[in-house]
Design a protein around this motif. Structure first.
Motif, mmCIF file in Angstrom:
data_model
loop_
_atom_site.group_PDB
_atom_site.id
_atom_site.type_symbol
_atom_site.label_atom_id
_atom_site.label_comp_id
_atom_site.label_asym_id
_atom_site.label_seq_id
_atom_site.Cartn_x
_atom_site.Cartn_y
_atom_site.Cartn_z
ATOM 1 N N GLN A 134 0.827 -1.213 0.000
ATOM 2 C CA GLN A 134 0.000 0.000 0.000
ATOM 3 C C GLN A 134 0.856 1.257 0.000
ATOM 4 O O GLN A 134 0.548 2.225 -0.702
ATOM 5 N N ALA A 135 1.920 1.241 0.786
ATOM 6 C CA ALA A 135 2.797 2.413 0.839
ATOM 7 C C ALA A 135 3.446 2.670 -0.513
ATOM 8 O O ALA A 135 3.556 3.831 -0.954
ATOM 9 N N GLU A 136 3.869 1.613 -1.182
ATOM 10 C CA GLU A 136 4.490 1.775 -2.502
ATOM 11 C C GLU A 136 3.472 2.291 -3.518
ATOM 12 O O GLU A 136 3.797 3.142 -4.359
ATOM 13 N N LEU A 137 2.240 1.793 -3.428
ATOM 14 C CA LEU A 137 1.207 2.269 -4.347
ATOM 15 C C LEU A 137 0.869 3.731 -4.079
ATOM 16 O O LEU A 137 0.674 4.520 -5.015
ATOM 17 N N ALA B 46 0.444 3.972 -12.112
ATOM 18 C CA ALA B 46 1.004 3.661 -10.798
ATOM 19 C C ALA B 46 1.548 2.235 -10.753
ATOM 20 O O ALA B 46 2.607 1.976 -10.162
ATOM 21 N N PHE B 47 0.865 1.299 -11.388
ATOM 22 C CA PHE B 47 1.320 -0.095 -11.387
ATOM 23 C C PHE B 47 2.434 -0.345 -12.405
ATOM 24 O O PHE B 47 3.256 -1.238 -12.218
ATOM 25 N N LEU C 227 0.931 -4.857 -13.095
ATOM 26 C CA LEU C 227 -0.511 -4.957 -12.906
ATOM 27 C C LEU C 227 -0.879 -6.339 -12.374
ATOM 28 O O LEU C 227 -0.526 -7.359 -12.970
ATOM 29 N N PRO C 228 -1.619 -6.409 -11.269
ATOM 30 C CA PRO C 228 -1.956 -7.713 -10.687
ATOM 31 C C PRO C 228 -3.223 -8.330 -11.257
ATOM 32 O O PRO C 228 -3.595 -9.440 -10.872
ATOM 33 N N VAL C 229 -3.931 -7.599 -12.124
ATOM 34 C CA VAL C 229 -5.192 -8.072 -12.710
ATOM 35 C C VAL C 229 -5.149 -7.853 -14.216
ATOM 36 O O VAL C 229 -4.346 -7.066 -14.729
ATOM 37 N N THR D 8 -6.430 2.701 -7.601
ATOM 38 C CA THR D 8 -5.203 1.909 -7.594
ATOM 39 C C THR D 8 -5.263 0.833 -6.517
ATOM 40 O O THR D 8 -4.980 -0.350 -6.768
ATOM 41 N N LEU D 9 -5.650 1.229 -5.311
ATOM 42 C CA LEU D 9 -5.758 0.269 -4.219
ATOM 43 C C LEU D 9 -6.850 -0.769 -4.483
ATOM 44 O O LEU D 9 -6.709 -1.943 -4.121
#
Length: 452
Positions: A3-6, A135-136, A140-142, A437-438
């Motif tokens: 979360q901090a990195e995002l 941001a990713f 990208l995780p999705v 983003t989150l």
């Protein structure tokens, strides 16, 4: 990414995102008839370039008889869900130029708000998607599908055909529609209900030609007076819609303070609010009837004559649970039954759209709410209704019944979408970008992909 990195990544990309929003909002992409649609083409090209710039390998401009939409895709990592991100790049006409504080198509920052047509509705929605993807970066995780429509403000006439044509390409586990707003500055929200819409024309005829108002007035009804009396039957003495057969419902259990509502609406001192019941019911889940315009001579050009015919455009907002076709028949029957003095009344539909209700529970909504809490520093998001209409949400629900539809947005009560001095609260925009983003990160962890 943590979360901090995002959060750091969103902070890093936000200045460039805001500059890109300003560039996009300079393009007067109005899809209405009578406007230069080359600007809509330019707007679509600009969106396509933004999506290519965030690394989507498949980006193209598509159309099905209407204005250009943009589709960008990136396949999901193995075992990950896919998220469709919707926004629209077309905008409303500016209306009365004299009422604008700034140039409508030259975005201008004043006291933390960015003023300009489309800065909020809905080019900020487009750039919120871009911000999350930037941001990713490559992490990208999705899976992602971005669908940016080009004629939402003009009725989305070709949208259903587009969705059906490209259905296999845009199917997703979660659909995020960034075309709504939040409860207040500092208070995030999910939109869980929207009213439907029936726009119609009412034509009244009393004569086969205009005649002298002195020689025939007092015995012959003129069409404009007749039309005014007819339109007056749409409401009762309290201001509630008086058309039998229209649905009314109860809204979410939220308190909308009347003082706040009066300030946000700009209603003049001494002018009463209309309707009965809770304020949230009146503006979210009860029908409305509004006379949008009347075709009649301008006062400076009006002769002393009885008009033979007159026309009004009426907009009726429908409560969630109503049916546009049945509602139109009820309105038509009411107007025909209340025709003053035997006047000939003709009622024709211009456009309609279905209302919708979203059952906002399950992992996708949990992912969204968790993201909102973090982005708004612990503030609990609320579920709210919207008095306006986004008929295509019902279309998404019909065509993608297994997808969770999450309706969010960038607007706040002072955004003034569709009116003069439309603006975007830049602090809220930053929170929206972080929240999206989150949310993508949360969806990757909390939502299981549906086998296709």
């Amino acid at each position: 990414m943590t979360q901090a990195e995002l959060r750091d990544a969103v902070t890093r990309v936000l200045p460039g995102v805001t500059e890109d929003l300003i560039r996009l909002a300079r393009i007067p992409g109005i899809a209405f008839q009578g406007f230069d649609h080359q600007h809509v083409e330019r707007s679509a090209e600009a969106v396509a370039e933004l999506l290519r710039g965030v690394g989507l390998p498949e980006v193209r401009i598509v159309r099905q008889g209407g204005q250009p939409a943009v589709i960008g895709r990136r396949p999901a990592p193995p075992g990950a869900p896919t998220v469709l991100l919707y926004a629209h790049h077309d905008v409303q006409p500016i209306g009365d130029r004299s009422q604008w504080r700034t140039e409508p198509f030259e975005p201008t920052e004043i006291d933390g708000r960015l003023y300009g047509r489309g800065c909020a509705d809905d080019k900020a929605g487009v750039l919120a998607h871009v911000a999350a993807l930037r941001a990713f970066g490559d992490d990208l995780p999705v899976g992602i599908v971005v669908f940016v429509e080009g004629e939402e403000e003009y009725g989305s006439e070709s949208l259903e055909t587009l969705l059906r044509t490209y259905r296999d390409e845009i199917t997703a586990d979660v659909i995020v529609i960034a075309d709504s707003g939040n409860w207040d500055v500092g208070v995030p929200a999910l939109t869980t209900s929207l009213r439907g819409l029936v726009n119609l024309f009412v034509d009244v005829a009393t004569l086969d030609h205009a005649v002298h108002s002195g020689m025939y007035g007092g015995a012959v009804p003129d069409a404009l007076t007749t039309l005014c009396r007819l339109l007056g039957t749409l409401h009762d003495e309290s201001g509630d819609v008086a058309v039998a057969g229209l649905v009314s419902n109860a809204a979410a259990p939220l308190d909308y303070p009347i003082d706040r509502f009066r300030e946000e609406s700009g209603i003049l001192d001494g002018v009463d609010l209309i309707g009965t019941g809770r304020l949230v019911d009146r503006v979210w889940t009860k029908p409305t009837a509004t006379v949008l315009g009347i075709d009649a001579p301008r006062t400076g050009e009006a002769p002393n004559a009885l008009l033979p015919s007159a026309r009004a455009k009426v907009s009726v907002r429908l409560a969630p649970g109503d049916d546009p076709a049945k509602a139109f028949e009820a309105i038509k029957a009411h107007l025909e039954a209340h025709a003053p003095w035997g006047a000939r009344v003709t009622v024709t539909v211009e456009q309609d759209g279905a209302p919708c209700v979203i059952k906002a529970d399950g992992p996708a909504y949990d992912a969204a709410r968790a993201a909102f809490r973090t982005a708004w520093d612990g503030v609990e998001p609320v579920d709210m209704g919207v008095g306006g209409s986004i008929p295509f949400i019902a279309t998404f629900q019909e065509l993608f019944p297994s997808s969770a539809v999450v309706v969010t947005g960038v607007e706040d009560p002072d955004s003034r979408a569709h009116g003069p001095n439309e603006s975007l609260h830049l602090g809220e925009f930053a929170r929206v970008c972080l929240a999206e983003t989150l949310m993508l990160a949360n969806v990757a962890e909390m939502v299981q992909p549906v086998s296709r």
